[in-house]
Scaffold this active site. Structure first.
Site, PDB file in Angstrom:
ATOM      1  N   TYR A 171     105.391  41.769  83.709  1.00  0.00           N
ATOM      2  CA  TYR A 171     104.745  40.456  83.553  1.00  0.00           C
ATOM      3  C   TYR A 171     105.711  39.448  82.932  1.00  0.00           C
ATOM      4  CZ  TYR A 171     101.142  37.134  81.899  1.00  0.00           C
ATOM      5  OH  TYR A 171     100.386  36.004  81.641  1.00  0.00           O
ATOM      6  N   LYS A 192     106.995  36.095  84.618  1.00  0.00           N
ATOM      7  CA  LYS A 192     106.751  34.760  84.035  1.00  0.00           C
ATOM      8  C   LYS A 192     108.058  34.048  83.690  1.00  0.00           C
ATOM      9  CE  LYS A 192     102.197  34.560  84.172  1.00  0.00           C
ATOM     10  NZ  LYS A 192     101.512  33.618  85.070  1.00  0.00           N
TER      11      LYS A 192
HETATM   12  N1  LIG Z   1      94.134  34.022  79.542  1.00  0.00           N
HETATM   13  C1  LIG Z   1      95.224  33.882  78.787  1.00  0.00           C
HETATM   14  O1  LIG Z   1      95.200  34.027  77.549  1.00  0.00           O
HETATM   15  C2  LIG Z   1      96.547  33.531  79.422  1.00  0.00           C
HETATM   16  C3  LIG Z   1      97.668  33.304  78.613  1.00  0.00           C
HETATM   17  C4  LIG Z   1      98.871  32.971  79.205  1.00  0.00           C
HETATM   18  C5  LIG Z   1      98.955  32.859  80.587  1.00  0.00           C
HETATM   19  N2  LIG Z   1      97.863  33.102  81.345  1.00  0.00           N
HETATM   20  C6  LIG Z   1      98.002  32.987  82.801  1.00  0.00           C
HETATM   21  O2  LIG Z   1      96.940  32.173  83.302  1.00  0.00           O
HETATM   22  C7  LIG Z   1      96.569  32.618  84.600  1.00  0.00           C
HETATM   23  C8  LIG Z   1      95.086  32.909  84.615  1.00  0.00           C
HETATM   24  O3  LIG Z   1      94.790  33.827  83.589  1.00  0.00           O
HETATM   25  P1  LIG Z   1      93.293  34.324  83.334  1.00  0.00           P
HETATM   26  O4  LIG Z   1      93.258  34.868  81.960  1.00  0.00           O
HETATM   27  O5  LIG Z   1      92.311  33.275  83.721  1.00  0.00           O
HETATM   28  O6  LIG Z   1      93.227  35.578  84.350  1.00  0.00           O
HETATM   29  P2  LIG Z   1      91.960  36.306  84.968  1.00  0.00           P
HETATM   30  O7  LIG Z   1      92.354  37.743  85.128  1.00  0.00           O
HETATM   31  O8  LIG Z   1      90.722  35.989  84.222  1.00  0.00           O
HETATM   32  O9  LIG Z   1      91.855  35.615  86.408  1.00  0.00           O
HETATM   33  C9  LIG Z   1      92.878  35.763  87.353  1.00  0.00           C
HETATM   34  C10 LIG Z   1      92.303  35.535  88.729  1.00  0.00           C
HETATM   35  O10 LIG Z   1      93.370  35.749  89.674  1.00  0.00           O
HETATM   36  C11 LIG Z   1      92.830  36.467  90.757  1.00  0.00           C
HETATM   37  N3  LIG Z   1      93.860  37.213  91.470  1.00  0.00           N
HETATM   38  C12 LIG Z   1      94.465  38.367  91.094  1.00  0.00           C
HETATM   39  N4  LIG Z   1      95.321  38.757  92.034  1.00  0.00           N
HETATM   40  C13 LIG Z   1      95.256  37.839  93.015  1.00  0.00           C
HETATM   41  C14 LIG Z   1      95.893  37.711  94.268  1.00  0.00           C
HETATM   42  N5  LIG Z   1      96.784  38.631  94.705  1.00  0.00           N
HETATM   43  N6  LIG Z   1      95.607  36.638  95.034  1.00  0.00           N
HETATM   44  C15 LIG Z   1      94.720  35.709  94.613  1.00  0.00           C
HETATM   45  N7  LIG Z   1      94.070  35.782  93.448  1.00  0.00           N
HETATM   46  C16 LIG Z   1      94.337  36.845  92.668  1.00  0.00           C
HETATM   47  C17 LIG Z   1      91.801  37.408  90.133  1.00  0.00           C
HETATM   48  O11 LIG Z   1      90.879  37.892  91.107  1.00  0.00           O
HETATM   49  C18 LIG Z   1      91.174  36.525  89.079  1.00  0.00           C
HETATM   50  O12 LIG Z   1      90.055  35.819  89.580  1.00  0.00           O
HETATM   51  C19 LIG Z   1      97.457  33.838  84.898  1.00  0.00           C
HETATM   52  O13 LIG Z   1      98.573  33.422  85.656  1.00  0.00           O
HETATM   53  C20 LIG Z   1      97.888  34.305  83.529  1.00  0.00           C
HETATM   54  O14 LIG Z   1      99.111  35.008  83.571  1.00  0.00           O
HETATM   55  C21 LIG Z   1      96.669  33.432  80.797  1.00  0.00           C
END
Ligand SMILES: NC(=O)c1ccc[n+]([C@@H]2O[C@H](COP(=O)([O-])OP(=O)(O)OC[C@H]3O[C@@H](n4cnc5c(N)ncnc54)[C@H](O)[C@@H]3O)[C@@H](O)[C@H]2O)c1
Length: 202
Positions: free
Chosen positions: A170, A174
């Site tokens: 990851y 990133k």
């Molecule tokens: N939540 C956090 O604290 C946080 C922190 C830093 C970065 N992020 C980044 O923000 C983004 C969203 O995070 P989140 O926490 O909402 O994640 P989440 O797991 O709640 O949602 C991710 C979504 O992406 C979809 N997904 C997964 N694989 C996929 C694919 N191959 N094609 C299309 N869709 C796909 C999933 O079905 C899900 O609906 C991510 O890129 C994550 O790395 C999140």
């Protein structure tokens, strides 16, 4: 237009309001979480939104139904080049253009490097990094052709800047997303389009 911003986003942006009327916005990974918030905030601000996720049922339908605005829900695996091309084409067919792409889809799995299977590494890289590249490529082509100056926002993380135990794949993805965004920004500069990574250094 005075936009209604959903609660979760409203807490973050406080009293700021936005007007995206007439803008076409594609958001991946929109079936829940951050992606759902993006969709609902853009729709409430007047944008024509395409919300994409692996499947329509089990999240994306609720994202669209909960939006106060125009949202089309489409299934797409961002790690599949053909599916991504179809998604971007469908966005342009539906709204005539693509103004904003938000690469939000992401997955996470916890393993130390010493115990990480190659398949796990590939899966996380394929979605988080290759998927971002494929969507950037397909959208950038349309933005360059249109010549109206598009915006590409790639979702980073604190993991775009530092190492995190159990998350080597990851973190690598990133960091790669940050490099991809910077390079794309330079390549697009003369076209009027822009690319950036959204991330917080914590
Ligand atoms: N939540 C956090 O604290 C946080 C922190 C830093 C970065 N992020 C980044 O923000 C983004 C969203 O995070 P989140 O926490 O909402 O994640 P989440 O797991 O709640 O949602 C991710 C979504 O992406 C979809 N997904 C997964 N694989 C996929 C694919 N191959 N094609 C299309 N869709 C796909 C999933 O079905 C899900 O609906 C991510 O890129 C994550 O790395 C999140």
């Amino acid at each position: 237009m005075e936009a209604h911003i959903p609660t979760q986003t409203a807490r973050a942006v406080k009293q700021v309001s936005y007007d995206f009327t007439g803008m076409s916005v594609l958001i991946t990974g929109a079936g829940r979480g951050v992606g759902r918030s993006h969709v609902q905030a853009f729709a409430a601000a007047g944008a024509d939104v395409v919300a994409a996720d692996l499947r329509i049922e089990g999240g994306l339908e609720e994202t669209a139904a909960g939006a106060d605005g125009n949202v089309a829900a489409l299934a797409c695996d961002v790690s599949d080049a053909t599916a991504v091309e179809q998604l971007v084409s469908a966005t342009v067919d539906a709204y005539g253009k693509i103004d904003v792409l938000i690469n939000n889809a992401g997955i996470i799995e916890l393993y130390p490097v010493a115990d990480m299977d190659e398949a796990v590494w590939d899966r996380v890289i394929d979605v988080n990094l290759k998927g971002t590249f494929l969507c950037c490529k397909a959208a950038a082509r349309r933005m360059i052709e249109a010549g109206n100056g598009g915006r590409i926002i790639n979702t980073g993380s604190g993991a775009s800047f530092r190492g995190v135990p159990l998350l080597a794949h990851y973190v690598a993805a990133k960091h790669g997303v940050a490099g991809l965004s910077k390079t794309l920004a330079v390549e697009l500069a003369r076209t009027g389009s822009r690319s950036t990574t959204s991330a917080r250094r914590r």
